[in-house]
Write an enzyme that holds these catalytic residues in place. Sequence first.
Site, PDB file in Angstrom:
ATOM      1  N   THR A  83       0.821  -1.214   0.000  1.00  0.00           N
ATOM      2  CA  THR A  83       0.000   0.000   0.000  1.00  0.00           C
ATOM      3  C   THR A  83       0.854   1.262   0.000  1.00  0.00           C
ATOM      4  O   THR A  83       1.974   1.260   0.538  1.00  0.00           O
ATOM      5  CB  THR A  83      -0.915  -0.003   1.252  1.00  0.00           C
ATOM      6  OG1 THR A  83      -1.414   1.316   1.481  1.00  0.00           O
ATOM      7  CG2 THR A  83      -0.172  -0.425   2.510  1.00  0.00           C
ATOM      8  N   ASP A  84       0.297   2.334  -0.549  1.00  0.00           N
ATOM      9  CA  ASP A  84       1.001   3.628  -0.512  1.00  0.00           C
ATOM     10  C   ASP A  84       1.118   4.159   0.925  1.00  0.00           C
ATOM     11  O   ASP A  84       1.881   5.087   1.185  1.00  0.00           O
ATOM     12  CB  ASP A  84       0.314   4.668  -1.421  1.00  0.00           C
ATOM     13  CG  ASP A  84      -1.123   5.014  -1.028  1.00  0.00           C
ATOM     14  OD1 ASP A  84      -1.663   4.422  -0.073  1.00  0.00           O
ATOM     15  OD2 ASP A  84      -1.706   5.899  -1.699  1.00  0.00           O
ATOM     16  N   GLU A  85       0.359   3.549   1.867  1.00  0.00           N
ATOM     17  CA  GLU A  85       0.376   4.060   3.246  1.00  0.00           C
ATOM     18  C   GLU A  85       1.718   3.825   3.927  1.00  0.00           C
ATOM     19  O   GLU A  85       2.010   4.461   4.942  1.00  0.00           O
ATOM     20  CB  GLU A  85      -0.762   3.432   4.061  1.00  0.00           C
ATOM     21  CG  GLU A  85      -2.097   3.683   3.387  1.00  0.00           C
ATOM     22  CD  GLU A  85      -3.311   3.443   4.259  1.00  0.00           C
ATOM     23  OE1 GLU A  85      -3.188   3.450   5.485  1.00  0.00           O
ATOM     24  OE2 GLU A  85      -4.390   3.262   3.681  1.00  0.00           O
TER      25      GLU A  85
ATOM     26  N   TYR B 241      -1.751  -0.576  11.082  1.00  0.00           N
ATOM     27  CA  TYR B 241      -1.965  -1.259   9.790  1.00  0.00           C
ATOM     28  C   TYR B 241      -0.782  -1.049   8.857  1.00  0.00           C
ATOM     29  O   TYR B 241      -0.187  -2.013   8.356  1.00  0.00           O
ATOM     30  CB  TYR B 241      -3.260  -0.760   9.127  1.00  0.00           C
ATOM     31  CG  TYR B 241      -3.317  -1.047   7.632  1.00  0.00           C
ATOM     32  CD1 TYR B 241      -3.390  -2.357   7.164  1.00  0.00           C
ATOM     33  CD2 TYR B 241      -3.289  -0.005   6.693  1.00  0.00           C
ATOM     34  CE1 TYR B 241      -3.428  -2.631   5.795  1.00  0.00           C
ATOM     35  CE2 TYR B 241      -3.329  -0.265   5.335  1.00  0.00           C
ATOM     36  CZ  TYR B 241      -3.397  -1.581   4.886  1.00  0.00           C
ATOM     37  OH  TYR B 241      -3.418  -1.838   3.529  1.00  0.00           O
TER      38      TYR B 241
ATOM     39  N   LYS C 293       2.001  -3.698   7.237  1.00  0.00           N
ATOM     40  CA  LYS C 293       2.272  -3.863   5.794  1.00  0.00           C
ATOM     41  C   LYS C 293       3.742  -3.588   5.495  1.00  0.00           C
ATOM     42  O   LYS C 293       4.369  -4.279   4.675  1.00  0.00           O
ATOM     43  CB  LYS C 293       1.379  -2.936   4.966  1.00  0.00           C
ATOM     44  CG  LYS C 293      -0.101  -3.253   5.013  1.00  0.00           C
ATOM     45  CD  LYS C 293      -0.460  -4.625   4.449  1.00  0.00           C
ATOM     46  CE  LYS C 293      -0.258  -4.719   2.960  1.00  0.00           C
ATOM     47  NZ  LYS C 293      -0.711  -6.066   2.460  1.00  0.00           N
TER      48      LYS C 293
HETATM   49  P1  NAD Z   1     -10.061  -7.029   2.334  1.00  0.00           P
HETATM   50  O1  NAD Z   1     -10.032  -6.762   3.804  1.00  0.00           O
HETATM   51  O2  NAD Z   1     -11.302  -6.737   1.557  1.00  0.00           O
HETATM   52  O3  NAD Z   1      -9.728  -8.560   2.058  1.00  0.00           O
HETATM   53  C1  NAD Z   1      -8.723  -9.257   2.731  1.00  0.00           C
HETATM   54  C2  NAD Z   1      -8.943 -10.740   2.471  1.00  0.00           C
HETATM   55  O4  NAD Z   1      -7.877 -11.461   3.111  1.00  0.00           O
HETATM   56  C3  NAD Z   1     -10.251 -11.282   3.030  1.00  0.00           C
HETATM   57  O5  NAD Z   1     -10.866 -12.120   2.085  1.00  0.00           O
HETATM   58  C4  NAD Z   1      -9.812 -12.074   4.258  1.00  0.00           C
HETATM   59  O6  NAD Z   1     -10.674 -13.149   4.562  1.00  0.00           O
HETATM   60  C5  NAD Z   1      -8.438 -12.550   3.823  1.00  0.00           C
HETATM   61  N1  NAD Z   1      -7.556 -12.856   4.956  1.00  0.00           N
HETATM   62  C6  NAD Z   1      -7.327 -12.074   6.061  1.00  0.00           C
HETATM   63  N2  NAD Z   1      -6.447 -12.700   6.880  1.00  0.00           N
HETATM   64  C7  NAD Z   1      -6.114 -13.879   6.278  1.00  0.00           C
HETATM   65  C8  NAD Z   1      -5.249 -14.940   6.626  1.00  0.00           C
HETATM   66  N3  NAD Z   1      -4.549 -14.930   7.771  1.00  0.00           N
HETATM   67  N4  NAD Z   1      -5.127 -15.981   5.775  1.00  0.00           N
HETATM   68  C9  NAD Z   1      -5.839 -16.016   4.608  1.00  0.00           C
HETATM   69  N5  NAD Z   1      -6.689 -15.045   4.246  1.00  0.00           N
HETATM   70  C10 NAD Z   1      -6.820 -13.980   5.064  1.00  0.00           C
HETATM   71  O7  NAD Z   1      -8.811  -6.253   1.756  1.00  0.00           O
HETATM   72  P2  NAD Z   1      -8.619  -5.495   0.370  1.00  0.00           P
HETATM   73  O8  NAD Z   1      -9.089  -4.103   0.514  1.00  0.00           O
HETATM   74  O9  NAD Z   1      -9.125  -6.355  -0.729  1.00  0.00           O
HETATM   75  O10 NAD Z   1      -7.034  -5.445   0.321  1.00  0.00           O
HETATM   76  C11 NAD Z   1      -6.291  -6.500  -0.274  1.00  0.00           C
HETATM   77  C12 NAD Z   1      -4.821  -6.201  -0.179  1.00  0.00           C
HETATM   78  O11 NAD Z   1      -4.546  -4.973  -0.841  1.00  0.00           O
HETATM   79  C13 NAD Z   1      -4.325  -6.030   1.261  1.00  0.00           C
HETATM   80  O12 NAD Z   1      -3.072  -6.636   1.359  1.00  0.00           O
HETATM   81  C14 NAD Z   1      -4.226  -4.530   1.438  1.00  0.00           C
HETATM   82  O13 NAD Z   1      -3.213  -4.190   2.357  1.00  0.00           O
HETATM   83  C15 NAD Z   1      -3.874  -4.089   0.032  1.00  0.00           C
HETATM   84  N6  NAD Z   1      -4.309  -2.720  -0.332  1.00  0.00           N
HETATM   85  C16 NAD Z   1      -5.592  -2.350  -0.147  1.00  0.00           C
HETATM   86  C17 NAD Z   1      -5.993  -1.065  -0.527  1.00  0.00           C
HETATM   87  C18 NAD Z   1      -7.419  -0.596  -0.342  1.00  0.00           C
HETATM   88  O14 NAD Z   1      -7.691   0.611  -0.534  1.00  0.00           O
HETATM   89  N7  NAD Z   1      -8.365  -1.455  -0.015  1.00  0.00           N
HETATM   90  C19 NAD Z   1      -5.060  -0.195  -1.090  1.00  0.00           C
HETATM   91  C20 NAD Z   1      -3.733  -0.620  -1.273  1.00  0.00           C
HETATM   92  C21 NAD Z   1      -3.378  -1.911  -0.901  1.00  0.00           C
HETATM   93  P1  TYD Z   2     -10.172   4.618   4.616  1.00  0.00           P
HETATM   94  O1  TYD Z   2     -11.145   4.256   3.553  1.00  0.00           O
HETATM   95  O2  TYD Z   2     -10.309   3.980   5.958  1.00  0.00           O
HETATM   96  O3  TYD Z   2      -8.732   4.361   3.996  1.00  0.00           O
HETATM   97  P2  TYD Z   2      -7.275   4.771   4.587  1.00  0.00           P
HETATM   98  O4  TYD Z   2      -7.414   5.211   5.990  1.00  0.00           O
HETATM   99  O5  TYD Z   2      -6.592   3.455   4.482  1.00  0.00           O
HETATM  100  O6  TYD Z   2      -6.770   5.830   3.679  1.00  0.00           O
HETATM  101  O7  TYD Z   2     -10.205   6.188   4.829  1.00  0.00           O
HETATM  102  C1  TYD Z   2     -10.012   7.068   3.747  1.00  0.00           C
HETATM  103  C2  TYD Z   2     -10.094   8.475   4.290  1.00  0.00           C
HETATM  104  O8  TYD Z   2     -11.423   8.700   4.767  1.00  0.00           O
HETATM  105  C3  TYD Z   2      -9.163   8.699   5.466  1.00  0.00           C
HETATM  106  O9  TYD Z   2      -8.648  10.029   5.412  1.00  0.00           O
HETATM  107  C4  TYD Z   2     -10.076   8.565   6.670  1.00  0.00           C
HETATM  108  C5  TYD Z   2     -11.419   9.067   6.153  1.00  0.00           C
HETATM  109  N1  TYD Z   2     -12.586   8.437   6.809  1.00  0.00           N
HETATM  110  C6  TYD Z   2     -13.531   9.235   7.456  1.00  0.00           C
HETATM  111  O10 TYD Z   2     -13.433  10.485   7.464  1.00  0.00           O
HETATM  112  N2  TYD Z   2     -14.573   8.628   8.092  1.00  0.00           N
HETATM  113  C7  TYD Z   2     -14.716   7.274   8.121  1.00  0.00           C
HETATM  114  O11 TYD Z   2     -15.687   6.768   8.744  1.00  0.00           O
HETATM  115  C8  TYD Z   2     -13.744   6.463   7.432  1.00  0.00           C
HETATM  116  C9  TYD Z   2     -13.859   4.963   7.424  1.00  0.00           C
HETATM  117  C10 TYD Z   2     -12.697   7.093   6.788  1.00  0.00           C
END
Ligand code: NAD
Ligand code: TYD
Length: 328
Positions: free
Chosen positions: A116-118, A141, A145
Amino acid sequence: MKVMVTGGAGFIGSHFAKRLATAGDTVVVLDKLTYAGNPRNLEGFDIPLVVGDIADPEAVARAAAGCDAIVNFAAESHVDRSILAAGDFITTDVFGTHILLEHARKHDLRYVQVSTDEVYGDLEPGNSAVESDPIVPSSPYSASKAGGDLQVLAYVRTHGVNASISRGANTYGPFQYPEKLVSLFTTNALDGQPLPVYGDGKQRREWIHAEDHCAGIDLVLRQGEPGGIYNVGGEERENIDVIERILALTGASSDLLKHVTDRPGHDRRYSIDSAKLRSLGWERKWDFTEGLKQTVEWYAERRDWWEPIKSGEYLAFYREQYAERLGQ
Ligand code: NAD
Ligand code: TYD
């Protein structure tokens, strides 16, 4: 190619598994089915799902039998949950990554870590992180990562594992568990429930559609170098701008918008430079306006998908996270 997609029953992982299956690759999903995992995300596709933990070497070996590559999406992924309790983040995002890397090392598999970019932390206005920048994560988190990323780089250097890392921006689209900004606020708006804006709402994120994010990861899988890191960026928007668009698209009243106590340690801004991935031929297909419209329409049509989720464990988390903030 036969690919094990870990976390493939979650949001982005399910888009990726379906993308590969559609393109003719053989896919197996390994997923623990935590609160965020949902087999329905793979409906309509003949993709085998092995229910198991990436931190369990036997489950990994069972699911990865015959695979050429692992793409690791499995993670605890929500910042707010990591603030409430970070233990599962360490077990999955750090230790789980170690178990997968050990498997890739022993069986000489291609490996992609979806990060992630975070991990770059807060960026000043005008600055965009490049892949060689130091990582300075702010939340439990992003620290978990970052722990995964560092292990990947160590396994490349020490053991010669053929592994790359993608670092994606905030992702939106269909099938996102309703806890992140776009999915939570869209479903709340459709239900006439409050939209809890943390602090002043002027935080900035880059937004990318799940399909564009997966196209970037696919390219990293096929063309990424060992030890290569690839940013997968989106369009930068202020949170309030995103929220106002959701209100307009759902037709909900702006009275629903409630400024609430900020998230501790909240990063003000993320921004990444994706020139490296673009030089491999990647480009986004969705602009934010069109992508958000498609996403909101999907949630409006797919109450059958998200209404059952908003019960049980979800309500307990929601109360813990928001009840006091919203004066409920
Ligand atoms: P999500 O929470 O929707 O899905 C995570 C999945 O992983 C779920 O299906 C869960 O059951 C599975 N999981 C969790 N722990 C596990 C374990 N111990 N063993 C096997 N499976 C397990 O997450 P997402 O938003 O789809 O994110 C997917 C990946 O992308 C993550 O690694 C996250 O860090 C990364 N990512 C997400 C975002 C975003 O904005 N959502 C952005 C950048 C990177
Ligand atoms: P989020 O979707 O949780 O992603 P991340 O924290 O990983 O960037 O949040 C995106 C932005 O939205 C972040 O600045 C936090 C804000 N946010 C709120 O203001 N209220 C909320 O209830 C949530 C979930 C996020």
